[in-house]
Scaffold this motif. Sequence first.
Motif, PDB file in Angstrom:
ATOM      1  N   ALA A 438      43.005 -45.269 -43.912  1.00 63.43           N
ATOM      2  CA  ALA A 438      42.654 -45.153 -42.491  1.00 63.43           C
ATOM      3  C   ALA A 438      41.487 -46.068 -42.151  1.00 63.43           C
ATOM      4  O   ALA A 438      41.498 -46.772 -41.126  1.00 63.43           O
ATOM      5  CB  ALA A 438      42.314 -43.697 -42.159  1.00 63.43           C
ATOM      6  N   GLU A 439      40.491 -46.077 -43.020  1.00 61.72           N
ATOM      7  CA  GLU A 439      39.346 -46.964 -42.788  1.00 61.72           C
ATOM      8  C   GLU A 439      39.754 -48.421 -42.956  1.00 61.72           C
ATOM      9  O   GLU A 439      39.232 -49.313 -42.279  1.00 61.72           O
ATOM     10  CB  GLU A 439      38.208 -46.604 -43.743  1.00 61.72           C
ATOM     11  CG  GLU A 439      36.852 -47.138 -43.341  1.00 61.72           C
ATOM     12  CD  GLU A 439      36.344 -46.560 -42.025  1.00 61.72           C
ATOM     13  OE1 GLU A 439      35.490 -47.213 -41.400  1.00 61.72           O
ATOM     14  OE2 GLU A 439      36.801 -45.468 -41.607  1.00 61.72           O
ATOM     15  N   GLY A 440      40.711 -48.672 -43.854  1.00 62.33           N
ATOM     16  CA  GLY A 440      41.225 -50.026 -44.026  1.00 62.33           C
ATOM     17  C   GLY A 440      41.874 -50.554 -42.758  1.00 62.33           C
ATOM     18  O   GLY A 440      41.721 -51.727 -42.404  1.00 62.33           O
ATOM     19  N   HIS A 445      42.583 -54.163 -39.478  1.00 59.91           N
ATOM     20  CA  HIS A 445      43.567 -54.226 -38.387  1.00 59.91           C
ATOM     21  C   HIS A 445      44.980 -54.519 -38.873  1.00 59.91           C
ATOM     22  O   HIS A 445      45.736 -55.225 -38.207  1.00 59.91           O
ATOM     23  CB  HIS A 445      43.146 -55.262 -37.337  1.00 59.91           C
ATOM     24  CG  HIS A 445      41.920 -54.861 -36.578  1.00 59.91           C
ATOM     25  ND1 HIS A 445      41.250 -55.712 -35.740  1.00 59.91           N
ATOM     26  CD2 HIS A 445      41.228 -53.693 -36.549  1.00 59.91           C
ATOM     27  CE1 HIS A 445      40.201 -55.090 -35.229  1.00 59.91           C
ATOM     28  NE2 HIS A 445      40.172 -53.861 -35.709  1.00 59.91           N
ATOM     29  N   GLU A 446      45.327 -53.991 -40.045  1.00 52.03           N
ATOM     30  CA  GLU A 446      46.700 -54.111 -40.530  1.00 52.03           C
ATOM     31  C   GLU A 446      47.382 -52.764 -40.348  1.00 52.03           C
ATOM     32  O   GLU A 446      47.024 -51.773 -40.995  1.00 52.03           O
ATOM     33  CB  GLU A 446      46.728 -54.554 -41.990  1.00 52.03           C
ATOM     34  CG  GLU A 446      46.255 -55.985 -42.175  1.00 52.03           C
ATOM     35  CD  GLU A 446      46.731 -56.598 -43.478  1.00 52.03           C
ATOM     36  OE1 GLU A 446      47.829 -56.232 -43.949  1.00 52.03           O
ATOM     37  OE2 GLU A 446      45.984 -57.442 -44.028  1.00 52.03           O
ATOM     38  N   ALA A 453      48.493 -44.203 -44.370  1.00 51.49           N
ATOM     39  CA  ALA A 453      47.620 -43.029 -44.264  1.00 51.49           C
ATOM     40  C   ALA A 453      48.325 -41.886 -43.549  1.00 51.49           C
ATOM     41  O   ALA A 453      48.297 -40.730 -43.998  1.00 51.49           O
ATOM     42  CB  ALA A 453      46.330 -43.405 -43.532  1.00 51.49           C
ATOM     43  N   GLU A 454      48.961 -42.177 -42.426  1.00 49.41           N
ATOM     44  CA  GLU A 454      49.633 -41.133 -41.650  1.00 49.41           C
ATOM     45  C   GLU A 454      50.813 -40.551 -42.425  1.00 49.41           C
ATOM     46  O   GLU A 454      51.042 -39.336 -42.417  1.00 49.41           O
ATOM     47  CB  GLU A 454      50.112 -41.698 -40.317  1.00 49.41           C
ATOM     48  CG  GLU A 454      48.979 -42.038 -39.361  1.00 49.41           C
ATOM     49  CD  GLU A 454      49.478 -42.547 -38.031  1.00 49.41           C
ATOM     50  OE1 GLU A 454      48.880 -42.185 -37.002  1.00 49.41           O
ATOM     51  OE2 GLU A 454      50.467 -43.317 -38.002  1.00 49.41           O
ATOM     52  N   LEU A 496      40.044 -36.208 -40.661  1.00 49.87           N
ATOM     53  CA  LEU A 496      39.095 -36.783 -39.707  1.00 49.87           C
ATOM     54  C   LEU A 496      39.158 -38.309 -39.726  1.00 49.87           C
ATOM     55  O   LEU A 496      39.070 -38.960 -38.678  1.00 49.87           O
ATOM     56  CB  LEU A 496      37.679 -36.298 -40.018  1.00 49.87           C
ATOM     57  CG  LEU A 496      37.427 -34.801 -39.786  1.00 49.87           C
ATOM     58  CD1 LEU A 496      36.029 -34.416 -40.247  1.00 49.87           C
ATOM     59  CD2 LEU A 496      37.617 -34.439 -38.320  1.00 49.87           C
ATOM     60  N   ASP A 497      39.320 -38.896 -40.913  1.00 47.99           N
ATOM     61  CA  ASP A 497      39.446 -40.351 -41.010  1.00 47.99           C
ATOM     62  C   ASP A 497      40.682 -40.846 -40.257  1.00 47.99           C
ATOM     63  O   ASP A 497      40.625 -41.851 -39.535  1.00 47.99           O
ATOM     64  CB  ASP A 497      39.541 -40.779 -42.478  1.00 47.99           C
ATOM     65  CG  ASP A 497      38.264 -40.542 -43.257  1.00 47.99           C
ATOM     66  OD1 ASP A 497      37.179 -40.609 -42.653  1.00 47.99           O
ATOM     67  OD2 ASP A 497      38.345 -40.290 -44.471  1.00 47.99           O
TER      68      ASP A 497
END
Length: 695
Positions: A438-440, A445-446, A453-454, A496-497
Amino acid sequence: MSQAKNPESHVGRKPNRLINEQSPYLRQHAYNPVDWYAWGPDALARARTENKPIMLSIGYSACHWCHVMERESFENDAIARVINENFIPIKVDREERPDLDQIYMDAVQLITGRGGWPLTMFLAPDGRPFFGGTYYPPEDRQGMPGFPRILAAVSQAYRDKAKEVTNNLEKLTEALGAITNYVPTVGDLKPGLATESARALGSHYDSINGGLGQAPKFPNTFVFSLFLRVHAADGDEAMAEMVRHTLSKMARGGIYDQIGGGFHRYSVDERWLVPHFEKMLYDNALLARLYLDAGRALNEPEFLGVAREIFDYVLREMTSPEGGFYSAQDADSEGEEGKFFVWTPEQVDAVIGPELGAIAERYFDISIEGNFEDANIPHRTIELPDAARMFKISEDEMASKIREIREKLFAAREQRVKPGRDEKVLVAWNAMMIGAFAEGYRALHERRYLDAAERAADFIMTTMWDGRALKRSFKDGVARHNAYLEDYAQLVGAMLDVYEASLDAKYLAHARTLADVILDRFIDKEKGGFYFTSDDHEALIMRSKAAFDGSTPSGNSAAVMALLRLHGYTGDERYRVEAERTLRLFREFIEKQPFGFSHMLEAVDLYQRGPIEVVIVGDRKSSELIEWTERLGLLYVPNLAIFVTDPADAQTGFIPEQVRDKRQLDGRVTAYVCRDHTCTAPITSFKDLQKELAD
């Protein structure tokens, strides 16, 4: 695939009970002549009925010395006969049952002063330990007693020295109870504790090679993440330089897979050259996040590139068809540690030819002499501009050749026998990787990173959550084992991320649901803090509290961080109160032993400084608002909480305090930055928002 073993070793042997287990580690031992049980009521009942001691062996699939002890002792018919006649042998995967590992690792450290895996413990039939160690060789060796001698001595002591064994049982049980008997103390956390502790930790910095201390050298991710926080808050350039130097050294070393991406477990030397070759999901999740943070905070594009390579490795090799992430890749292949990863000059030249081979051998330091058992672990001792000058070509051309070399060596390496892969999906480890992806997405922006993540988050909530409780592990279509505190706490943080990356409110709702389980079923209402296991878990010899941060955050530090973050979004005081009680419970330990509480100190930083809340008001589908949220992801802002509100949305249900009464200015995207319940005037320029966040 699971750990590859020689099928000839199974010929003529019937499988033992472990053949019915899901754990790849347990199944690795399914054809041992040892009459193994998995931990459970059948084994414990037999121990009581026959009044035999339990021989408990704990390890994990990627553990090199676990494989060595199996080959030397557990596949030895004579040693197995002694075990079967005198003990009830139980095999445990520490990754499935960290509750058992926590208790008995504490016990072996009390007995021997050190720990590690394989963990070998001897227990009374009621589960209480009385003797133990780690790896034992098959015969007396270099001052270390052989396993047969240990088995004979323990068996004789249990039969003939009952008083001595009982004394050991009582003393160890009392000492184990004392370890986890944390008592709340009076007093507040020292002001600026995170900064003070970071500077104390910095005194152990290796200014030559980076990292902390000498060999063996671990990444110590949380320590350097703490350094970044202090740099961001206080402008401490010494902290920034320690992070920059360490991450550069690691990315150039053999601990990093220069050909395929991803980090190995740790380095046996002080220079990051020779690793233990297993690759763990959690290491790569935590390091990806650290490299993302450092890349943004220190303006180091190379670090962002390392994070991207970690993510690509995980998507390529560690992602299940269902979307969850596998646990580990082994250190060994074809029975040899590191064989898959090392090269000789002849092998390199055979793949890419002598011209490119000359560049590869200089750039990755691949020599005839070798640096690991007559072969070479690729690592970098020169920079790309130096290589370009050395071979009299431009830097762009050299970069192109290095890419070609890596691609061709990777393709050739793929034809080798791969290390075994542990395909368990563990909630806590998946949560760390979900948060990293998620932070990636925010930093790089990929979209595929947010998709990963989702997908993993949704997989866990549809497959491993039944509406009331989580399961710890998933494999072969089956979820099993009660989840532990670390599973719930890490998953709250991951949700949360994903919420911050996607702005999809369902992930915030998941976080609240899971956090409420922590407060309901893990809390110590009397003293504060959280137990390792839920109140409906199997009764063990004690109900411990995990406090110390190791290679992964302790359940308590992960819980404090998650609850403080969630309080910022929901305003629910229960989350803040219990996080604060936990910090007070461990206050003296945090102050005295910062290394053991390095992630907890990150939570202390959030607790003492408070969140930085950014409220963005506007049409959530507008290109301008989307651009603002994307540009916000390019910044390193510790303790950030993001709120997006659209004036067109109906204001129903719970409305965060931060969002109330926030208005657009002149129909433009408008931001407010809030600290300590005080918000700035409306901001309508992203440049001004960036300046405000930097102050």
